[in-house]
Design an enzyme around this catalytic site. Structure first.
Site, short mmCIF file in Angstrom:
data_model
loop_
_atom_site.label_atom_id
_atom_site.label_comp_id
_atom_site.label_asym_id
_atom_site.label_seq_id
_atom_site.Cartn_x
_atom_site.Cartn_y
_atom_site.Cartn_z
N SER A 183 0.27 -5.42 -0.98
CA SER A 183 0.99 -4.73 -2.04
C SER A 183 1.12 -5.63 -3.27
O SER A 183 0.12 -6.14 -3.77
CB SER A 183 2.35 -4.27 -1.49
OG SER A 183 2.97 -3.34 -2.32
N ASP A 239 -2.97 6.17 1.18
CA ASP A 239 -2.00 5.30 0.51
C ASP A 239 -2.14 5.48 -1.01
O ASP A 239 -3.22 5.30 -1.57
CB ASP A 239 -2.30 3.84 0.90
CG ASP A 239 -1.42 2.83 0.18
OD1 ASP A 239 -0.47 3.22 -0.53
OD2 ASP A 239 -1.71 1.63 0.34
N HIS A 293 0.78 3.06 3.36
CA HIS A 293 0.84 1.79 2.63
C HIS A 293 1.30 0.66 3.54
O HIS A 293 0.78 -0.46 3.46
CB HIS A 293 1.78 1.92 1.43
CG HIS A 293 1.81 0.70 0.55
ND1 HIS A 293 0.67 0.19 -0.05
CD2 HIS A 293 2.83 -0.11 0.15
CE1 HIS A 293 0.99 -0.87 -0.76
NE2 HIS A 293 2.29 -1.08 -0.65
#
Length: 313
Positions: A183, A239, A293
């Protein structure tokens, strides 16, 4: 990454468009090359250790320093902690370790803490700004622009991190540096990897691996990475984060995407070119999955603080 997820989920109602980036006014054509299937063994060979180190980066500083973060630490085998930095907030945690199994120096960056407003602010500043050519002199005059928040996050620890890597290389004698993150951590890792590669001896191999990587800059930044510091990054099914900030705002992924096709944890494809529409770029705005995610990605590896049993022996 919460603010970027919010942006992604708002786009359908605002723009009524079926595809991220491609039909939203981007000046750059998405890649359309055919994907190549990868086996789980292929993925494990190249991505398993970076993924596990990226998972550890979500653990608390004390549990990483003592290497007592439970299964995330145990799964990596012989590792010697070297250095950490950041405050797990406005300055996300990073740590440096000597991976005795792979004989490399590892740098792992923490991703966004969705419960910490200071951490979220790093994602929220998503305007494009000039890349700091003082740190990347080879980029001068190339029109490179990067995500404002990601660059600011990188700048907060760049000098101390580089000093730690150089000391680690000198003390251990290894010739490899592996930079990883998930991320926000993946976005910062792309900058860290390029920075380290420009500062170490050419004989040192520097690899950069990301998971759930958002776009970090413009077309010129994507090209710069491809030419100077190639990135391998894994995107998981639907995602939304890899598709933000959107391409119509001038953002572009570099090459190197590996896409997870379904939730079997056994179906992967290699995606040629930049923002290949046969991979994450082609996802429908109406079928986003925030849970994708965090994972799992493969081998039941998920990311986030919930994936780290803090301080477990």
């Amino acid at each position: 990454m919460l603010s970027l997820i919010c942006l992604a989920t708002l786009l359908p109602s605002v723009l009524s468009a079926p595809i991220f980036g491609l039909s939203l006014g981007s000046d750059t054509e998405a890649a359309t090359g055919a994907t190549t299937a990868l086996s789980l063994a292929d993925v494990e060979t190249s991505l398993s250790r970076p993924a596990k180190f990226a998972r550890v980066a979500y653990c608390s500083t004390p549990s990483i320093t003592s290497w007592t973060c439970g299964e995330p630490c145990k799964s990596l085998g012989q590792v010697k902690f070297l250095q950490s930095g950041g405050d797990e907030g406005l300055i996300p945690l990073y740590f440096i370790a000597h991976d005795l199994t792979d004989e490399s120096i590892v740098v792992a960056h923490e991703g966004t803490d969705s419960k910490n407003i200071l951490s979220i602010l790093n994602d929220a500043k998503f305007g494009l700004v000039d890349l700091n050519v003082t740190r990347f002199p080879e980029s001068a005059g190339k029109g490179i622009k990067v995500h404002s928040g990601f660059q600011q996050t990188f700048e907060r620890t760049a000098d101390g991190l580089l000093a730690g890597v150089l000391k680690g290389l000198e003390d251990t004698g290894v010739k490899k540096v592996s930079v990883t993150g998930h991320s926000l951590g993946a976005a910062v890792a792309t900058m860290t990897g390029a920075f380290i590669k420009s500062k170490v001896d050419p004989s040192v191999e520097v690899t950069v691996t990301g998971f759930g990587l958002p776009r970090g800059g413009n077309q010129e930044w994507a090209d710069f990475l491809d030419q100077n510091s190639p990135v391998t990054f894994m995107t998981n099914q639907n995602d939304p984060v890899p598709n933000v900030p959107p391409r119509f705002l001038g953002f572009q992924h570099s090459g190197g995407e590996v896409h997870i096709v379904d939730d079997s944890q056994n179906n992967f494809v290699e995606c040629p070119g930049q923002d290949n529409e046969n991979c994450a770029q082609g996802n429908s705005l109406l079928k986003t999955s925030v849970s994708n995610h965090k994972g799992p990605y493969f081998d039941d590896i998920s990311f986030g603080h919930s994936a780290c049993p803090d301080g477990a022996a």
